[in-house]
Design a protein around this motif. Structure first.
Motif, PDB file in Angstrom:
ATOM      1  N   SER A   1       6.815  20.124  -5.838  1.00  0.00           N
ATOM      2  CA  SER A   1       5.706  19.796  -4.945  1.00  0.00           C
ATOM      3  C   SER A   1       6.066  18.576  -4.111  1.00  0.00           C
ATOM      4  CB  SER A   1       4.426  19.536  -5.746  1.00  0.00           C
ATOM      5  OG  SER A   1       4.589  18.439  -6.618  1.00  0.00           O
ATOM      6  N   VAL A   2       5.571  18.555  -2.886  1.00  0.00           N
ATOM      7  CA  VAL A   2       5.860  17.460  -1.963  1.00  0.00           C
ATOM      8  C   VAL A   2       4.555  16.942  -1.372  1.00  0.00           C
ATOM      9  CG1 VAL A   2       6.919  16.817   0.234  1.00  0.00           C
ATOM     10  CG2 VAL A   2       8.179  18.248  -1.384  1.00  0.00           C
ATOM     11  N   THR A   3       4.404  15.631  -1.329  1.00  0.00           N
ATOM     12  CA  THR A   3       3.255  14.988  -0.703  1.00  0.00           C
ATOM     13  C   THR A   3       3.747  14.075   0.404  1.00  0.00           C
ATOM     14  OG1 THR A   3       2.041  14.976  -2.803  1.00  0.00           O
ATOM     15  CG2 THR A   3       1.236  13.525  -1.057  1.00  0.00           C
ATOM     16  N   SER A   4       3.232  14.255   1.599  1.00  0.00           N
ATOM     17  CA  SER A   4       3.541  13.359   2.707  1.00  0.00           C
ATOM     18  C   SER A   4       2.536  12.207   2.666  1.00  0.00           C
ATOM     19  CB  SER A   4       3.455  14.096   4.040  1.00  0.00           C
ATOM     20  OG  SER A   4       3.885  13.275   5.101  1.00  0.00           O
ATOM     21  N   VAL A   5       3.035  10.995   2.523  1.00  0.00           N
ATOM     22  CA  VAL A   5       2.183   9.833   2.285  1.00  0.00           C
ATOM     23  C   VAL A   5       2.011   9.012   3.560  1.00  0.00           C
ATOM     24  CG1 VAL A   5       1.981   7.645   1.033  1.00  0.00           C
ATOM     25  CG2 VAL A   5       2.824   9.687  -0.136  1.00  0.00           C
ATOM     26  N   MET A   6       0.771   8.705   3.890  1.00  0.00           N
ATOM     27  CA  MET A   6       0.465   7.728   4.923  1.00  0.00           C
ATOM     28  C   MET A   6      -0.338   6.620   4.266  1.00  0.00           C
ATOM     29  SD  MET A   6      -1.247   8.227   8.698  1.00  0.00           S
ATOM     30  CE  MET A   6       0.210   9.140   9.203  1.00  0.00           C
TER      31      MET A   6
ATOM     32  N   THR B   1       0.831  -1.211   0.000  1.00  0.00           N
ATOM     33  CA  THR B   1       0.000   0.000   0.000  1.00  0.00           C
ATOM     34  C   THR B   1       0.859   1.252   0.000  1.00  0.00           C
ATOM     35  OG1 THR B   1      -1.782  -1.140   1.171  1.00  0.00           O
ATOM     36  CG2 THR B   1      -1.783   1.251   1.262  1.00  0.00           C
ATOM     37  N   ALA B   2       1.901   1.272   0.823  1.00  0.00           N
ATOM     38  CA  ALA B   2       2.784   2.443   0.877  1.00  0.00           C
ATOM     39  C   ALA B   2       3.467   2.675  -0.464  1.00  0.00           C
ATOM     40  CB  ALA B   2       3.819   2.271   1.979  1.00  0.00           C
ATOM     41  N   ALA B   3       3.885   1.598  -1.107  1.00  0.00           N
ATOM     42  CA  ALA B   3       4.532   1.724  -2.417  1.00  0.00           C
ATOM     43  C   ALA B   3       3.561   2.266  -3.456  1.00  0.00           C
ATOM     44  CB  ALA B   3       5.082   0.372  -2.859  1.00  0.00           C
ATOM     45  N   LEU B   4       2.371   1.689  -3.514  1.00  0.00           N
ATOM     46  CA  LEU B   4       1.380   2.107  -4.503  1.00  0.00           C
ATOM     47  C   LEU B   4       0.923   3.542  -4.252  1.00  0.00           C
ATOM     48  CD1 LEU B   4      -0.166   1.067  -6.946  1.00  0.00           C
ATOM     49  CD2 LEU B   4      -1.932   0.227  -5.397  1.00  0.00           C
ATOM     50  N   ASP B   5       0.664   3.891  -2.986  1.00  0.00           N
ATOM     51  CA  ASP B   5       0.227   5.250  -2.674  1.00  0.00           C
ATOM     52  C   ASP B   5       1.319   6.269  -2.989  1.00  0.00           C
ATOM     53  OD1 ASP B   5      -2.172   4.222  -1.833  1.00  0.00           O
ATOM     54  OD2 ASP B   5      -1.822   4.531   0.303  1.00  0.00           O
TER      55      ASP B   5
END
Length: 312
Positions: free
Chosen positions: A254-259, A131-135
């Motif tokens: 741009s930066v996205t913090s992923v959970m 999930t972390a990889a795909l997100d």
């Protein structure tokens, strides 16, 4: 039941006997057969999450699980006793994790059926890292031909992210030490991967491979600010390590913090890709539950890929 149960953290994980859980309304009781070690689990055992989440003792760590539905709580829909299931333990507190013979999970989130053709052992190492990889890949949305730098490619998330990025048609740059780590990353896919030795000057190596900057970065390890500086203007970075947009103010990136969000759609998608052979879960070692301390030690020493745990 037998479980890894901690009376406090930090602690050395060990197996003991605790009471088995019972499903409440909307929950499933799962007889766990397989799990794996994730960075989140290591942080839990080390006590790093004490100020971030409620801890309930005796605390059973573990996020990934695969097994069989043993009982169904009132109102829980979509599953029946005997179903093979996998997923990620997603209670809003720490304490009822998957490194145990039985686990209770909400039927509405974090669990999906194991399709025919997917082994229980593989499913038990797929949920959180997959999930972390795909997100993370979805967050940077690489287009065919774009260059993606994956920092932390030898870990469970990174190894799966390399495969997802290649499947999207991206050119992949991946960090790994020369030798066994580089061989491991190259073996993840038939596509050509450009390796970057993270023990040397990363920026110089990346600039030599992508003189105008990379289109996207996955920050799974390393210094987020240094990695963001390797982006071209308009480039995108996704971080699973808490590096967020505030850290790049004034920069043209741009930066996205992923959970990781292990909803059923994502879990089904990962399982289908694994069955089809489009995604290979790189399990490099499997430990019986009684060897859990060694599993955590090997994880902390930087083991490659996924370390699986056999519960049954």
């Amino acid at each position: 039941m037998r479980a890894v149960a901690l009376s406090s953290v930090p602690a050395s994980p060990a197996v003991t006997e605790v009471a088995a859980p019972r499903p409440e309304a909307g929950e499933l009781l799962v007889k766990v057969a397989a799990s794996s070690i994730n960075g989140f689990d290591a942080m839990t055992v080390a006590g790093y999450l004490q100020q971030m989440m409620e801890h309930r003792y005796p605390l059973i760590p573990g996020k990934d699980f695969a097994g069989t539905v043993e009982a169904v709580g009132e109102g829980a829909e979509g599953f029946a006793v005997g179903d093979r299931v996998f997923g990620v333990a997603m209670k809003p507190f720490l304490g009822t994790g998957s490194l145990a013979e039985y686990l209770v999970v909400p039927a509405a989130y974090g669990v999906a059926h194991i399709p025919q053709g997917l082994s229980t052992a593989t499913a038990g190492a797929l949920g959180l890292a997959g999930t972390a990889a795909l997100d993370s890949i979805d967050a940077v949305d690489p287009q065919k031909g774009e260059t993606v730098l994956i920092s932390g490619a030898t870990g469970g998330v990174g190894a799966l992210a390399v495969q997802v990025a290649v499947a999207r048609g991206a050119r992949v740059l991946a960090t790994a030490r020369p030798g066994a780590e580089s061989d491991f990353v190259r073996g993840l896919t038939d596509a050509e991967i450009d390796l970057v030795d993270f023990t040397a000057e990363v920026a110089a190596q990346v600039r030599a491979l992508a003189p105008n900057g990379v289109d996207a970065v996955l920050h799974l390890a390393g210094d987020g600010a240094q990695l963001a500086a390797l982006l071209r203007p308009g480039g995108r970075l996704a971080s699973t390590l808490g590096f967020g947009p505030d850290a790049v103010q004034g920069q043209e990136v741009s930066v996205t913090s992923v959970m990781a969000d292990p909803n059923q759609v994502t879990l089904d998608r990962l399982a289908a890709d694994a069955v089809a052979g489009a995604l290979r879960v790189p399990i490099t070692a499997t430990y019986p539950l009684d060897q859990i301390a060694q599993a955590f030690a090997d994880f902390g020493a930087g083991a490659q890929g996924k370390l699986a745990v056999s519960i049954a």
